[in-house]
Design a protein around this motif. Structure first.
Motif, mmCIF file in Angstrom:
data_model
loop_
_atom_site.group_PDB
_atom_site.id
_atom_site.type_symbol
_atom_site.label_atom_id
_atom_site.label_comp_id
_atom_site.label_asym_id
_atom_site.label_seq_id
_atom_site.Cartn_x
_atom_site.Cartn_y
_atom_site.Cartn_z
ATOM 1 N N SER A 156 54.818 26.161 49.560
ATOM 2 C CA SER A 156 55.361 26.593 47.944
ATOM 3 C C SER A 156 55.495 28.057 47.943
ATOM 4 O O SER A 156 55.081 28.704 48.803
ATOM 5 C CB SER A 156 54.150 25.864 47.315
ATOM 6 N N LEU A 157 56.301 28.233 46.996
ATOM 7 C CA LEU A 157 56.579 29.702 46.575
ATOM 8 C C LEU A 157 56.168 29.896 45.097
ATOM 9 O O LEU A 157 56.675 29.279 44.270
ATOM 10 C CB LEU A 157 57.865 29.957 46.854
ATOM 11 N N MET A 158 55.054 30.877 44.861
ATOM 12 C CA MET A 158 54.685 31.009 43.532
ATOM 13 C C MET A 158 55.324 32.498 43.154
ATOM 14 O O MET A 158 55.153 33.389 43.745
ATOM 15 C CB MET A 158 53.134 31.309 43.585
ATOM 16 N N LEU A 159 55.930 32.433 41.937
ATOM 17 C CA LEU A 159 56.434 33.558 41.408
ATOM 18 C C LEU A 159 55.840 34.044 40.250
ATOM 19 O O LEU A 159 56.126 33.246 39.124
ATOM 20 C CB LEU A 159 58.123 33.103 41.113
ATOM 21 N N LEU A 160 55.076 35.174 40.474
ATOM 22 C CA LEU A 160 54.480 35.667 39.444
ATOM 23 C C LEU A 160 55.120 36.872 38.758
ATOM 24 O O LEU A 160 55.167 37.654 39.402
ATOM 25 C CB LEU A 160 52.856 36.098 40.008
ATOM 26 N N ALA A 161 55.392 36.377 37.452
ATOM 27 C CA ALA A 161 56.242 37.880 36.902
ATOM 28 C C ALA A 161 55.453 38.719 36.092
ATOM 29 O O ALA A 161 54.547 37.946 35.203
ATOM 30 C CB ALA A 161 57.325 37.259 36.066
ATOM 31 N N PHE A 162 55.496 39.944 35.992
ATOM 32 C CA PHE A 162 54.834 40.813 35.186
ATOM 33 C C PHE A 162 55.871 41.420 34.226
ATOM 34 O O PHE A 162 56.348 42.523 34.492
ATOM 35 C CB PHE A 162 54.193 42.106 36.086
ATOM 36 N N PRO A 163 55.889 40.877 33.079
ATOM 37 C CA PRO A 163 56.865 41.258 32.143
ATOM 38 C C PRO A 163 56.762 42.710 31.552
ATOM 39 O O PRO A 163 57.665 43.622 31.097
ATOM 40 C CB PRO A 163 57.014 40.274 30.958
ATOM 41 N N GLU A 164 55.297 43.216 31.427
ATOM 42 C CA GLU A 164 55.116 44.469 30.764
ATOM 43 C C GLU A 164 55.443 45.480 32.012
ATOM 44 O O GLU A 164 55.448 46.738 31.489
ATOM 45 C CB GLU A 164 53.343 44.623 30.574
ATOM 46 N N GLY A 165 55.677 45.146 33.073
ATOM 47 C CA GLY A 165 55.749 46.314 34.095
ATOM 48 C C GLY A 165 54.936 47.090 34.462
ATOM 49 O O GLY A 165 54.887 48.311 35.244
ATOM 50 N N LYS A 166 53.499 46.851 34.041
ATOM 51 C CA LYS A 166 52.265 47.831 34.429
ATOM 52 C C LYS A 166 51.853 47.380 35.926
ATOM 53 O O LYS A 166 51.705 46.396 36.453
ATOM 54 C CB LYS A 166 51.100 47.684 33.387
ATOM 55 N N SER A 170 45.648 45.174 41.208
ATOM 56 C CA SER A 170 44.324 44.398 40.829
ATOM 57 C C SER A 170 44.377 43.060 41.482
ATOM 58 O O SER A 170 43.686 42.508 42.240
ATOM 59 C CB SER A 170 43.740 44.527 39.437
ATOM 60 N N PHE A 171 45.424 42.272 40.971
ATOM 61 C CA PHE A 171 45.485 40.834 41.329
ATOM 62 C C PHE A 171 45.819 40.991 43.058
ATOM 63 O O PHE A 171 45.300 39.818 43.791
ATOM 64 C CB PHE A 171 47.045 40.264 40.831
ATOM 65 N N PHE A 200 43.768 28.584 43.345
ATOM 66 C CA PHE A 200 43.175 29.717 43.393
ATOM 67 C C PHE A 200 43.872 31.041 42.768
ATOM 68 O O PHE A 200 43.355 31.825 41.872
ATOM 69 C CB PHE A 200 42.842 30.050 45.017
ATOM 70 N N VAL A 201 45.200 30.919 42.914
ATOM 71 C CA VAL A 201 45.859 31.972 42.403
ATOM 72 C C VAL A 201 46.041 31.691 40.756
ATOM 73 O O VAL A 201 46.010 32.852 40.123
ATOM 74 C CB VAL A 201 47.505 31.696 42.852
ATOM 75 N N ARG A 202 46.076 30.531 40.393
ATOM 76 C CA ARG A 202 46.142 30.191 38.816
ATOM 77 C C ARG A 202 44.818 31.024 38.238
ATOM 78 O O ARG A 202 44.670 31.389 37.209
ATOM 79 C CB ARG A 202 46.287 28.551 38.715
ATOM 80 N N SER A 203 43.677 30.554 39.068
ATOM 81 C CA SER A 203 42.299 30.977 38.602
ATOM 82 C C SER A 203 42.372 32.633 38.496
ATOM 83 O O SER A 203 41.200 32.889 37.736
ATOM 84 C CB SER A 203 41.188 30.397 39.552
ATOM 85 N N ILE A 204 43.062 33.356 39.273
ATOM 86 C CA ILE A 204 43.007 34.781 38.848
ATOM 87 C C ILE A 204 44.384 35.268 38.492
ATOM 88 O O ILE A 204 44.352 36.645 38.473
ATOM 89 C CB ILE A 204 42.645 35.344 40.328
ATOM 90 N N GLN A 205 45.018 34.682 37.921
ATOM 91 C CA GLN A 205 46.464 34.954 37.391
ATOM 92 C C GLN A 205 46.013 35.886 36.221
ATOM 93 O O GLN A 205 45.331 35.491 35.206
ATOM 94 C CB GLN A 205 47.174 33.770 37.127
ATOM 95 N N PRO A 206 46.781 37.202 36.164
ATOM 96 C CA PRO A 206 46.475 37.941 34.997
ATOM 97 C C PRO A 206 47.036 37.576 33.981
ATOM 98 O O PRO A 206 48.054 36.852 33.792
ATOM 99 C CB PRO A 206 47.217 39.314 35.675
ATOM 100 N N VAL A 207 46.467 37.978 32.669
ATOM 101 C CA VAL A 207 47.102 37.658 31.101
ATOM 102 C C VAL A 207 48.331 38.357 31.432
ATOM 103 O O VAL A 207 48.699 39.311 31.848
ATOM 104 C CB VAL A 207 45.899 38.001 30.201
ATOM 105 N N GLN A 208 49.302 37.633 30.293
ATOM 106 C CA GLN A 208 50.358 38.012 30.121
ATOM 107 C C GLN A 208 51.336 38.191 31.243
ATOM 108 O O GLN A 208 52.254 38.989 31.393
ATOM 109 C CB GLN A 208 50.559 39.445 29.295
ATOM 110 N N THR A 209 50.989 37.108 31.932
ATOM 111 C CA THR A 209 52.288 37.139 33.131
ATOM 112 C C THR A 209 52.743 35.557 33.162
ATOM 113 O O THR A 209 52.029 34.679 32.735
ATOM 114 C CB THR A 209 51.487 37.130 34.624
ATOM 115 N N ASN A 210 53.604 35.403 33.730
ATOM 116 C CA ASN A 210 54.419 34.093 34.108
ATOM 117 C C ASN A 210 54.435 33.485 35.449
ATOM 118 O O ASN A 210 54.583 34.256 36.264
ATOM 119 C CB ASN A 210 55.733 34.065 33.332
#
Length: 441
Positions: free
Chosen positions: A213-223, A229-230, A280-290
């Protein structure tokens, strides 16, 4: 110029139909030959090299041609030695999970064959349908999944090579537990064909993953702080991603349709273990990410697209602009700074810039496209920036004319004299891939 005597001599060494009289005009990437030969046996390789060494003819070695723009200050050698017809499986011991293959075998063909036995070579080079196993080993090429599976130096068990004088040498063996003496394989892996022509490669294999599987974690705010941290939390956990690759917004838009920094996290294992790691990735997923999850074929399609995103020396480019690719090595999380600096160049140098960084192993690739002067300025600026991070930058693709205006490999290392000594001992006439490696070796 093509001399009648050279053509006559080569015709006496190889059967009819295995020689062509070179390119009608200079190739923009250089690294060509006045006469191209296509040996089909190791004996024919030996004959060509022995002849070239005896008459001091320069030889350029090529597999699939994907790395034609990688290094080299010689536009046209006397002989272009193409291994594209020297391919095939020599020996496959499925039970011991090893395989010996001819150097000109395309990587995709090798993986297709092994898939029938539920096995694979754990490498992921660019342009796998064109790249040959010999070229991959010679350039020490690896991709994003280096994090989970390592580099060619981790999978090569043994090599069979032909020295410039035509003599044959074998290093390593054909079994995994081969630890006696020095590991001579590592001397030749990554030497860019400057010491010997690789004829056969013995590799250790891995079983095909039951599930991917491939998890694509997008950070729209660009910080960058949430990304750092993640990634730190993930790397310090018990999870075992095969890849942890950060994409620049421009590359993310090309691959996913989302123009923001995106982290590609790959998991390969049995299905239950993969889903456990996803949770596990879902459990530590940062807020405001997709978060999007691609599985099996969709995940494979993503990687296939990424592997063919950069320039390919085997394909004549139709682009009017200059294309370049650089490989950067930094301390793991410094890849964040590299991608930020690369993204800024898109506007400051009027370039198309697409990059990705391995946040678990520190290797980054940045592709640039634009006017020649802008590309050169961007490379110089990026190298200076990377050196401030105690890293390095290698130019992996650039037209021949522009390669003459910068150092592809950067400054000579302090141990360069060792490289010179080995080259002088193995290839005193400097016939083999002359000026292709560090410091013009």
């Amino acid at each position: 110029m093509i001399t009648t005597s050279l053509l006559t001599d080569l015709n006496s060494l190889l059967p009819e139909g295995q020689i062509i009289t070179g390119e009608s005009k200079s190739h923009p990437l250089g690294n060509g030959g006045f006469i191209t030969v296509f040996p089909k046996t190791e004996k024919e390789i030996e004959k060509v090299l022995k002849y070239a060494n005896g008459y001091e003819k320069k030889v350029c070695v090529q597999g699939g041609g994907t790395k034609r723009g990688f290094g080299g200050l010689m536009e046209t050698a006397d002989i272009l030695l193409s291994l594209s017809k020297y391919k095939g499986i020599v020996e496959h011991t499925a039970g011991n999970m090893t395989i010996t293959v001819k150097a000109g075998t395309p990587f995709h063909e090798l993986q297709t064959y092994l898939a029938e036995h539920q096995q694979k070579v754990s490498l992921d080079p660019a342009w796998p349908e064109y790249a040959t196993i010999g070229g991959i080993i010679g350039a020490n090429e690896s991709g994003p999944k280096r994090l989970g599976y390592g580099s060619p130096r981790d999978v090569v068990i043994g090599l069979q090579m032909v020295y410039p004088n035509g003599s044959m040498i074998r290093t390593g063996g054909k079994v995994v537990k081969n630890v006696a003496g020095y590991d001579m394989n590592k001397l030749f892996i990554g030497s860019m064909g400057t010491l010997a022509v690789i004829s056969e490669v013995t590799l250790k294999l891995r079983p095909l993953a039951k599930y991917e599987s491939l998890m694509l974690l997008a950070f729209p705010e660009g910080k960058f702080e949430p990304i750092r941290s993640f990634v730190t939390s993930l790397l310090e956990s018990m999870m075992e991603p095969a890849a942890l690759e950060l994409l620049t917004p421009s590359l993310s838009e090309t691959l996913t349709g989302k123009k923001c920094y995106t982290l590609a996290i790959s998991f390969e294992d049995v299905e239950s273990a993969v889903h456990y790691q996803e949770e596990f990735v879902r459990s530590i997923q940062p807020v405001q990410t997709n978060l999007d999850i691609l599985q099996q074929k969709e995940a494979g399609a993503f990687w296939e697209k990424l592997y063919t995103i950069g320039p390919n020396g085997a394909i004549d480019s139709t682009a009017k602009e200059t294309e370049a690719a650089v490989k950067i090595g930094v301390t793991n999380l410094d890849g964040l700074h590299v991608l930020k600096e690369s993204a800024l160049m898109q506007d400051s140098h009027n370039l198309v810039v697409e990059g990705h960084a391995g946040l678990g192993h520190g290797l980054c690739q940045v592709n640039l496209k634009g006017a020649s002067d802008d590309v050169l300025q961007a490379i110089h600026q990026l190298r200076k920036f990377v050196e401030q991070l105690n890293g390095y930058l290698i130019v992996r693709h650039l037209p021949y004319v522009l390669r003459q205006q910068l150092s592809v490999w950067g400054e000579q290392p302090c141990h360069f004299y060792l490289f010179e000594g080995i080259k002088a001992k193995v290839d005193p006439n400097r016939i083999l891939n002359d000026q292709r490696f560090v410091g013009g070796i």
